[in-house]
Design a protein around this motif. Sequence first.
Motif, PDB file in Angstrom:
ATOM      1  N   VAL A  73     -22.985  42.743 -11.421  1.00  0.00           N
ATOM      2  CA  VAL A  73     -22.480  41.377 -11.591  1.00  0.00           C
ATOM      3  C   VAL A  73     -23.636  40.397 -11.404  1.00  0.00           C
ATOM      4  O   VAL A  73     -23.811  39.466 -12.205  1.00  0.00           O
ATOM      5  N   ASP A  74     -24.434  40.606 -10.360  1.00  0.00           N
ATOM      6  CA  ASP A  74     -25.573  39.724 -10.086  1.00  0.00           C
ATOM      7  C   ASP A  74     -26.569  39.702 -11.250  1.00  0.00           C
ATOM      8  O   ASP A  74     -27.198  38.674 -11.501  1.00  0.00           O
ATOM      9  N   ARG A  75     -26.692  40.800 -11.964  1.00  0.00           N
ATOM     10  CA  ARG A  75     -27.602  40.887 -13.122  1.00  0.00           C
ATOM     11  C   ARG A  75     -26.965  40.387 -14.411  1.00  0.00           C
ATOM     12  O   ARG A  75     -27.612  40.345 -15.452  1.00  0.00           O
ATOM     13  N   GLY A  76     -25.680  40.060 -14.359  1.00  0.00           N
ATOM     14  CA  GLY A  76     -25.005  39.559 -15.548  1.00  0.00           C
ATOM     15  C   GLY A  76     -24.606  40.632 -16.539  1.00  0.00           C
ATOM     16  O   GLY A  76     -24.404  40.340 -17.719  1.00  0.00           O
ATOM     17  N   LEU A  77     -24.440  41.882 -16.066  1.00  0.00           N
ATOM     18  CA  LEU A  77     -24.063  42.981 -16.948  1.00  0.00           C
ATOM     19  C   LEU A  77     -22.549  43.142 -17.048  1.00  0.00           C
ATOM     20  O   LEU A  77     -22.037  43.564 -18.086  1.00  0.00           O
ATOM     21  N   ILE A  78     -21.877  42.856 -15.949  1.00  0.00           N
ATOM     22  CA  ILE A  78     -20.415  42.912 -15.920  1.00  0.00           C
ATOM     23  C   ILE A  78     -19.925  41.672 -15.183  1.00  0.00           C
ATOM     24  O   ILE A  78     -20.694  40.997 -14.492  1.00  0.00           O
ATOM     25  N   GLU A  79     -18.643  41.384 -15.350  1.00  0.00           N
ATOM     26  CA  GLU A  79     -18.058  40.262 -14.629  1.00  0.00           C
ATOM     27  C   GLU A  79     -16.690  40.653 -14.108  1.00  0.00           C
ATOM     28  O   GLU A  79     -16.026  41.525 -14.655  1.00  0.00           O
ATOM     29  N   ARG A  80     -16.329  39.987 -13.017  1.00  0.00           N
ATOM     30  CA  ARG A  80     -15.013  40.201 -12.422  1.00  0.00           C
ATOM     31  C   ARG A  80     -14.056  39.191 -13.011  1.00  0.00           C
ATOM     32  O   ARG A  80     -14.399  38.023 -13.167  1.00  0.00           O
ATOM     33  N   VAL A  81     -12.861  39.657 -13.325  1.00  0.00           N
ATOM     34  CA  VAL A  81     -11.824  38.773 -13.853  1.00  0.00           C
ATOM     35  C   VAL A  81     -10.530  39.066 -13.105  1.00  0.00           C
ATOM     36  O   VAL A  81     -10.313  40.180 -12.628  1.00  0.00           O
ATOM     37  N   GLY A  82      -9.704  38.047 -13.009  1.00  0.00           N
ATOM     38  CA  GLY A  82      -8.428  38.217 -12.324  1.00  0.00           C
ATOM     39  C   GLY A  82      -7.501  39.106 -13.119  1.00  0.00           C
ATOM     40  O   GLY A  82      -7.485  39.097 -14.346  1.00  0.00           O
ATOM     41  N   GLY A  83      -6.725  39.880 -12.391  1.00  0.00           N
ATOM     42  CA  GLY A  83      -5.716  40.731 -13.005  1.00  0.00           C
ATOM     43  C   GLY A  83      -4.354  40.373 -12.452  1.00  0.00           C
ATOM     44  O   GLY A  83      -4.195  39.358 -11.779  1.00  0.00           O
TER      45      GLY A  83
END
Length: 137
Positions: A73-83
Amino acid sequence: MSSSLQQVGLAVKRLQWRHHREANRRLAPLGLSLVQWDTLRHLHANPGASLHRLAELTFQTDQSMGELAKRMVDRGLIERVGGPGRKVQHQLTPTGDDLRRAGGEAVDAVLTESLGRLSPDERETLHDLLLKAAEPS
C-alpha cells in the motif's frame, strides 16, 4: 529402477527452489519479490480479497500478509477499500497492475526454461499428477 518417495519429493523441492530463486532474481529489477508478484497476481484474480484470503492464496500467515500488504500500500501497488460492514478489501492500483503484467512475463520466462522443455502432453500429465498428489487424504 524406480524412484523412492524421498527422491520424488526432493526433485519437486529442487524445481520449486530453482523457480523461486530465479523468479526473485528476474523480478528484482521491477522492484518486486516473488511473494509480492504472487500477491498482485492473486489480487487480480480475486478483486476485493481480504488479507486473510490473500494469505491463504500466497501460503503466508495472516500476520506476514498484513505486513506485506502495508508495504505494498505504501508503495502504491495495492489499495484498501471498504467492503460490507467493517470488512476491508484490497484491489490493485494501476501501478500494481502494470507490475503484475511485467512480473508475469518474467515468471513465464523462468517457467519456460524448465517446464517449457516438456511437451504439452507431458505438462498436462505433470499437472494432473501434482494435483492428485496434493489432494487431501
